[in-house]
Every structure is written in C-alpha cells, then in structure tokens.
Design a protein around this motif. Structure first.
Motif, PDB file in Angstrom:
ATOM      1  N   ILE A  33       0.834  -1.205   0.000  1.00 23.34           N
ATOM      2  CA  ILE A  33       0.000   0.000   0.000  1.00 23.34           C
ATOM      3  C   ILE A  33       0.864   1.247   0.000  1.00 23.34           C
ATOM      4  O   ILE A  33       0.657   2.191  -0.776  1.00 23.34           O
ATOM      5  CB  ILE A  33      -0.946   0.010   1.216  1.00 23.34           C
ATOM      6  CG1 ILE A  33      -1.978  -1.123   1.111  1.00 23.34           C
ATOM      7  CG2 ILE A  33      -1.661   1.353   1.337  1.00 23.34           C
ATOM      8  CD1 ILE A  33      -2.784  -1.335   2.374  1.00 23.34           C
ATOM      9  N   ASP A  62      -8.751  -2.535   8.877  1.00 21.52           N
ATOM     10  CA  ASP A  62      -9.688  -2.761   7.771  1.00 21.52           C
ATOM     11  C   ASP A  62      -9.909  -1.510   6.920  1.00 21.52           C
ATOM     12  O   ASP A  62     -10.578  -1.564   5.890  1.00 21.52           O
ATOM     13  CB  ASP A  62     -11.021  -3.317   8.288  1.00 21.52           C
ATOM     14  CG  ASP A  62     -11.734  -2.384   9.256  1.00 21.52           C
ATOM     15  OD1 ASP A  62     -11.281  -1.232   9.434  1.00 21.52           O
ATOM     16  OD2 ASP A  62     -12.731  -2.812   9.853  1.00 21.52           O
ATOM     17  N   SER A  63      -9.337  -0.378   7.346  1.00 15.94           N
ATOM     18  CA  SER A  63      -9.448   0.834   6.524  1.00 15.94           C
ATOM     19  C   SER A  63      -8.104   1.240   5.933  1.00 15.94           C
ATOM     20  O   SER A  63      -7.988   2.327   5.350  1.00 15.94           O
ATOM     21  CB  SER A  63     -10.009   2.000   7.354  1.00 15.94           C
ATOM     22  OG  SER A  63      -9.057   2.452   8.301  1.00 15.94           O
ATOM     23  N   VAL A 120      -6.373   0.292   3.307  1.00 16.16           N
ATOM     24  CA  VAL A 120      -6.333   0.526   1.859  1.00 16.16           C
ATOM     25  C   VAL A 120      -6.878   1.914   1.529  1.00 16.16           C
ATOM     26  O   VAL A 120      -6.333   2.644   0.694  1.00 16.16           O
ATOM     27  CB  VAL A 120      -7.126  -0.562   1.109  1.00 16.16           C
ATOM     28  CG1 VAL A 120      -7.225  -0.219  -0.375  1.00 16.16           C
ATOM     29  CG2 VAL A 120      -6.460  -1.918   1.296  1.00 16.16           C
ATOM     30  N   GLN A 121      -7.959   2.309   2.221  1.00 20.50           N
ATOM     31  CA  GLN A 121      -8.590   3.596   1.930  1.00 20.50           C
ATOM     32  C   GLN A 121      -7.875   4.766   2.601  1.00 20.50           C
ATOM     33  O   GLN A 121      -7.821   5.874   2.047  1.00 20.50           O
ATOM     34  CB  GLN A 121     -10.053   3.597   2.408  1.00 20.50           C
ATOM     35  CG  GLN A 121     -10.966   2.627   1.701  1.00 20.50           C
ATOM     36  CD  GLN A 121     -10.910   1.227   2.294  1.00 20.50           C
ATOM     37  OE1 GLN A 121     -10.245   0.979   3.305  1.00 20.50           O
ATOM     38  NE2 GLN A 121     -11.611   0.297   1.659  1.00 20.50           N
ATOM     39  N   ASP A 122      -7.321   4.542   3.789  1.00 20.75           N
ATOM     40  CA  ASP A 122      -6.903   5.667   4.625  1.00 20.75           C
ATOM     41  C   ASP A 122      -5.407   5.837   4.845  1.00 20.75           C
ATOM     42  O   ASP A 122      -4.968   6.925   5.220  1.00 20.75           O
ATOM     43  CB  ASP A 122      -7.567   5.551   6.013  1.00 20.75           C
ATOM     44  CG  ASP A 122      -9.071   5.731   5.979  1.00 20.75           C
ATOM     45  OD1 ASP A 122      -9.558   6.334   5.008  1.00 20.75           O
ATOM     46  OD2 ASP A 122      -9.741   5.287   6.920  1.00 20.75           O
ATOM     47  N   GLN A 125       2.338   4.377  -3.422  1.00 18.39           N
ATOM     48  CA  GLN A 125       2.151   5.829  -3.431  1.00 18.39           C
ATOM     49  C   GLN A 125       3.437   6.512  -3.873  1.00 18.39           C
ATOM     50  O   GLN A 125       4.509   6.224  -3.336  1.00 18.39           O
ATOM     51  CB  GLN A 125       1.770   6.330  -2.026  1.00 18.39           C
ATOM     52  CG  GLN A 125       0.570   5.642  -1.414  1.00 18.39           C
ATOM     53  CD  GLN A 125      -0.657   5.785  -2.279  1.00 18.39           C
ATOM     54  OE1 GLN A 125      -0.966   6.887  -2.752  1.00 18.39           O
ATOM     55  NE2 GLN A 125      -1.371   4.687  -2.471  1.00 18.39           N
ATOM     56  N   SER A 185      -9.243   7.580  11.428  1.00 22.46           N
ATOM     57  CA  SER A 185     -10.270   6.970  10.591  1.00 22.46           C
ATOM     58  C   SER A 185     -11.646   7.226  11.206  1.00 22.46           C
ATOM     59  O   SER A 185     -11.751   7.521  12.402  1.00 22.46           O
ATOM     60  CB  SER A 185     -10.019   5.470  10.434  1.00 22.46           C
ATOM     61  OG  SER A 185     -10.026   4.825  11.682  1.00 22.46           O
TER      62      SER A 185
END
Length: 219
Positions: free
Chosen positions: A24, A109-110, A112-114, A28, A130
């Motif tokens: 992840i 669990d967040s 990937v998004q955060d 970036q 989050s």
C-alpha cells in the motif's frame, strides 16, 4: 528538484500484514519503506538505527507493546510521526495512544482507503483518524470530566494557532492564514504543547474542543 521520499518504518508482528502494508505504502509516489520490525523490541531498535519520517505501528506485538514503542519514539525522536494501525478500537487503546502523542490512528480494515491519506496528513503537521476512531474520540470527549486547561498563559497568536490546528489546517495553511512563516507556526505549536502539557496535535484538538474555542473567529 524532486522532494525527498517519505521514509516509513513498519512495525507489526504478522509477516503477511507487513507485506500488505508495504505494498500500500510503496504504491504511493514519494513513499518508501526503509525498515520493518516484527516485535516491540525490534521496533525500538529499528527507529533508533534507521532514519525515518513515519512509523506505522501496531499496538499488540510480542515483546514490548506498541504503546511502549510509541512512548519511546516520542521521547527520543519527537520529529518522528507515528501512525497507529491496529484492529483495536476500544476507548482505552485510543485514549492511551493519544496521550502518548500518536499523530494518527487507523483500523486495519481501513488501511487501503486511509493509510496514504494518513501519512500525507501527518507529514503536513496534521493528525488523522479513521471514521471509527473519530467516533470513539467523540465518546471519549463526552466521557468523564477532564481537568480544564488554563489558556490564560497563551499569547493571542498562540491561541489563533491552536484554533487553526484544531480545525485541521496544515503548517503551510496556518502560515498563509496568519501571514507568518512556517517555522514560526512550528515554534508556536511547540510552545502550545509545552504550556498545555500535551504531546500531540490530537490532544491539542481535544483541548480546543473542551475549552469551547474551536469556533471563535480569527482576527
């Protein structure tokens, strides 16, 4: 000239989790993982040995727990940003991490998004939590009464910086808003933490909310 990469250390006792987090982060632009640790003792050794900008830290590990690692990191390397990445959302975990100076707090669990947004935020001088953790923070704020902080020792400029920090503005944005230099903002932030006895922007935000100054106008 390109900006230097953001150097990240990962501390998590699950090999597969570290591999996923690494993917992840390194997906970036401008981020690179420079070290990994599989337990708390190794995490402390790694942050002492490897120059880094951000530590992504689990709270439950073998050896010394993540809270101990966080405490050592903030005592010995105050410029190191610490983003807690854990599966624990309980009030005790969140409160202790904030008290010890965590710059961000995410649930796994967040990630990937955060996670990328969290790293960007803490590198800009802001905190990042989050949504589930923001809800937990709100419950903490509504919980047992906390001692009031005496804001009378703050200068007018320090009070303005406190309000803008609590609103989530970055150092650059605060400097632009107040027409002062970025280093001046950082000096005011350090003075605020010293005068109010706190160690993170997250706790400064709590202070601003508790003292009812968050919505005061900035001259």
């Amino acid at each position: 000239m390109n900006a230097p990469p953001i150097r990240v250390i990962l501390a998590d006792d699950h090999t597969l989790v570290r591999a996923g987090i690494r993917r992840i982060i390194e997906s970036q632009p401008g981020c690179v993982v420079v070290g990994e640790a599989a337990d708390g003792n190794q995490a402390i050794e790694t942050i002492r040995r490897v120059a880094a900008d951000v530590l992504v830290l689990d709270l439950k590990m073998e050896g010394r727990e993540g809270i101990d690692v966080l405490r050592v990191a903030k005592a010995e390397l105050p410029a190191l940003k610490v983003v807690v990445l854990t599966m624990h959302a309980g009030r005790e975990y969140v409160s202790r991490a904030m008290e010890e100076g965590a710059n961000g707090y995410l649930l796994k669990d967040s990630a990937v998004q955060d996670l990328a947004a969290a790293i960007d935020a803490v590198m800009s001088g802001r905190s990042y939590f989050s949504p589930a953790i923001q809800q937990q923070m709100a419950e903490i704020l509504k919980g047992d009464p906390q001692p009031a902080h005496d804001l009378r020792s703050l200068t007018e400029r320090e009070r303005e910086v406190l309000i803008l920090l609590a609103r989530g503005l970055s150092t650059k944005e605060i400097a632009s808003t107040l027409d002062i230099g970025g280093r001046t903002v950082e000096t005011h932030r350090s003075n605020l933490m010293r005068k109010l006895g706190v160690r993170s922007v997250a706790v400064l935000t709590q202070v601003a909310i508790r003292e009812g100054i968050l919505d005061l106008p900035i001259p």
